[in-house]
Structures are given as C-alpha cells and as structure tokens.
Scaffold this motif. Structure first.
Motif, short mmCIF file in Angstrom:
data_model
loop_
_atom_site.label_atom_id
_atom_site.label_comp_id
_atom_site.label_asym_id
_atom_site.label_seq_id
_atom_site.Cartn_x
_atom_site.Cartn_y
_atom_site.Cartn_z
N ARG A 29 0.83 -1.20 0.00
CA ARG A 29 0.00 0.00 0.00
C ARG A 29 0.87 1.25 0.00
NH1 ARG A 29 -2.01 3.65 3.53
NH2 ARG A 29 -4.10 4.50 3.10
N ARG A 30 1.96 1.24 0.76
CA ARG A 30 2.83 2.42 0.81
C ARG A 30 3.48 2.67 -0.54
NH1 ARG A 30 7.02 4.38 5.48
NH2 ARG A 30 7.95 6.07 4.31
N GLU A 31 3.92 1.60 -1.20
CA GLU A 31 4.51 1.75 -2.53
C GLU A 31 3.48 2.30 -3.51
OE1 GLU A 31 7.87 -1.78 -2.59
OE2 GLU A 31 5.78 -2.27 -3.06
N ALA A 32 2.24 1.84 -3.38
CA ALA A 32 1.18 2.33 -4.26
C ALA A 32 0.93 3.81 -4.04
CB ALA A 32 -0.10 1.53 -4.04
N LEU A 33 0.95 4.25 -2.78
CA LEU A 33 0.79 5.67 -2.48
C LEU A 33 1.91 6.49 -3.11
CD1 LEU A 33 -0.29 5.60 1.28
CD2 LEU A 33 -1.59 6.60 -0.60
N GLU A 34 3.13 5.97 -3.03
CA GLU A 34 4.27 6.67 -3.61
C GLU A 34 4.13 6.76 -5.13
OE1 GLU A 34 9.04 5.91 -4.28
OE2 GLU A 34 8.07 5.10 -2.48
N GLU A 35 3.70 5.69 -5.75
CA GLU A 35 3.52 5.69 -7.20
C GLU A 35 2.42 6.66 -7.61
OE1 GLU A 35 4.32 5.11 -10.98
OE2 GLU A 35 5.45 4.12 -9.39
N ALA A 36 1.32 6.68 -6.88
CA ALA A 36 0.22 7.60 -7.18
C ALA A 36 0.67 9.04 -7.05
CB ALA A 36 -0.97 7.32 -6.25
N ARG A 37 1.46 9.32 -6.01
CA ARG A 37 1.97 10.68 -5.79
C ARG A 37 2.88 11.10 -6.94
NH1 ARG A 37 4.68 9.70 -1.46
NH2 ARG A 37 2.85 9.76 -0.13
N LEU A 38 3.78 10.21 -7.35
CA LEU A 38 4.70 10.52 -8.43
C LEU A 38 3.95 10.76 -9.73
CD1 LEU A 38 7.62 10.75 -9.44
CD2 LEU A 38 7.57 8.28 -9.86
N ALA A 39 2.95 9.90 -10.01
CA ALA A 39 2.19 10.03 -11.24
C ALA A 39 1.48 11.37 -11.32
CB ALA A 39 1.17 8.89 -11.35
N ASN A 40 0.92 11.81 -10.20
CA ASN A 40 0.18 13.06 -10.20
C ASN A 40 1.07 14.28 -10.36
OD1 ASN A 40 -2.92 13.06 -9.55
ND2 ASN A 40 -2.07 11.29 -8.51
N THR A 41 2.35 14.15 -10.04
CA THR A 41 3.24 15.31 -10.15
C THR A 41 4.04 15.32 -11.43
OG1 THR A 41 4.98 14.12 -8.93
CG2 THR A 41 3.49 15.52 -7.65
N THR A 42 3.91 14.29 -12.25
CA THR A 42 4.72 14.24 -13.47
C THR A 42 3.94 14.42 -14.75
OG1 THR A 42 4.57 11.81 -13.44
CG2 THR A 42 6.55 12.80 -12.49
N HIS A 43 2.65 14.06 -14.75
CA HIS A 43 1.90 14.18 -15.99
C HIS A 43 0.42 14.17 -15.71
CE1 HIS A 43 2.49 9.80 -15.38
NE2 HIS A 43 1.22 9.77 -15.72
N GLY A 44 -0.35 14.20 -16.79
CA GLY A 44 -1.80 14.21 -16.65
C GLY A 44 -2.34 15.62 -16.51
N LYS A 45 -3.59 15.73 -16.06
CA LYS A 45 -4.23 17.02 -15.88
C LYS A 45 -3.42 17.84 -14.88
CE LYS A 45 -8.73 18.98 -14.62
NZ LYS A 45 -8.34 19.67 -13.39
N PRO A 46 -3.09 19.10 -15.23
CA PRO A 46 -2.27 19.93 -14.34
C PRO A 46 -2.84 20.01 -12.92
CG PRO A 46 -2.51 20.98 -16.47
CD PRO A 46 -3.44 19.79 -16.47
#
Length: 242
Positions: A90-107
């Motif tokens: 779960r912690r790794e998933a949180l880290e991945e979600a955080r990284l994804a939101n700060t690197t691309h997608g809707k601003p």
C-alpha cells in the motif's frame, strides 16, 4: 522498500477488475468530468491512450495512475483497457500515485498540490530509513518539483521539523548563502519547470500541444527582445488561453 525499480508488464484488464481507492486519488476535487469527456471522445475517435498503471495489492487491483483514463473508458462503454500492473505494498502504491500526479496528466491545482504534500508527510515520505527528515533537495526530487526547496523548508520548519541539510542547511539558517549557491538553486528550479513541461506535453491533445509549443516560442521571442518580467508572467499564467 519504495515503488522505484518496479517492473510494469502490460496487460489488458477488464474494467470491472480495476478498483478505485480515495487514498490513491490525490486530486482534491477528484475526477474532472470535462477532462473525462475529452478523453472519452478521443477513445471513440479511435485514439489509443497510454496504459493506466495498476497496483496489485493482495488479491485486488487498484488504479494508481490514470483515474481520468479509467473513467473515460467507462464513459465510452468499453469493457477492457490497456494497463501496466505491478505488485506492491500500500505504501509503494501511495508513492507511485503521488509521483504520477506530479509528473503528468491534468495539471495540478493548488489544492491538489497541498493534498499531495500532506499525504506525503502523513505517510512518512519525508523521513529516511533512520527516521530523520530528508534534505529539501531529496524531498523536492521525490516529489518531482511539486514545491521548491524554499517552500519545503518553510513548511517543515512550521511543523517543528528540522531538516538534515548538512552544511548547506547551516548556511541557509544563517542566511549567508552566497550568490553562486542561490543562482544554482534558481537554475535547478528552472530545470524542474522545463522537465514538467516536457512531461506534460505528450499527455495533451494535438491542438493543445500546438498552442503550448506556440506559447513557448512566444516566451523565447520575448526573452530575445528583452521583454519585461511582468509581461512574461502574464503569458505563463494562462499558456493555453483557457
């Protein structure tokens, strides 16, 4: 253990297999319906969207990157979608979600950034393996430039936390950093912004890509003409004219 270094084999998943969890949706306002509608139209027109990223936690599959794409496939009445799946905690998933939101997608909005930052602190992301606060440079890199080092230092200081900055932190506390050090920090910040630009561009539609590139060219022309900072900032505030 972190999410870094994970393998992400691509699979086709049934949409009903993929679950959503609020903890992994780091945007303050959740999913944006206009953005979902835009992506759904692209799907219906035959455009292939990048695979979503899915964390396999126990026996369940949770989306950690691609909430808008997942909703768009549903709206377009598709039964399956391309995905990259990695087994993680779960912690790794949180880290991945955080990284994804700060690197691309809707601003990210200001509220989105604040939620991502608060979740980062709440999950202990700011601490190293010894339980000490990481340096602002490390935190900035892990959050992909979500906040500048100055903002990170101030927020952590307001929380009563002492950063492990070494000699650089000592210089900063004495407010005696020399001009070369400050110039390097400004350069690092500028490189972070450019990296964000490059990461965001491929996620936009063709028309928005053209408009953003045109804005970048306009900024370069302004710099060459010696245009004032206020005029440049006005252009940057709304690069897509929205």
């Amino acid at each position: 253990m972190t999410a870094k270094g994970k393998q992400w084999p691509e699979r086709t998943l049934m949409i009903d297999e993929v679950h959503e969890h609020r903890d992994f949706q780091l945007r303050a306002d959740g999913v944006s319906l206009p953005h979902v509608n835009k992506l759904a139209r692209q799907i219906e027109a035959g455009k292939e969207l990048p695979p979503i990223k899915v964390a396999a936690i126990g026996e369940a599959l949770y989306v950690v990157d691609g909430f808008h794409r997942l909703h768009a496939y549903r709206k377009a009445k598709r039964h399956s979608l391309p995905a990259q799946v990695a087994r993680m905690s779960r912690r790794e998933a949180l880290e991945e979600a955080r990284l994804a939101n700060t690197t691309h997608g809707k601003p990210l909005s200001r509220a989105d950034k604040r939620r991502a930052w608060d979740d980062y602190i709440a999950s202990g992301g700011h601490l190293d393996e010894d339980g000490k606060v990481k340096s602002s440079r490390v935190i900035e890199a892990e959050l992909n430039g979500l906040y500048t080092r100055e903002t990170i230092r101030k927020d952590l200081r307001d929380r009563g936390l002492t950063l492990n900055e070494g000699p650089t932190y000592t210089e900063w506390k004495r407010e005696e950093a020399d001009e070369e050090s400050l110039a390097q920090e400004r350069l690092d910040d500028a490189e972070t912004i450019l990296a964000s630009f490059i990461g965001t561009l491929p996620t936009l539609g063709r028309a928005d890509q053209d408009r953003l590139i045109a804005t970048a060219r306009s900024l370069l022309d302004g710099l060459e003409r010696g245009e004032g900072a206020q005029a440049m900032l006005q252009t940057l505030r709304n690069p897509l004219g929205i």
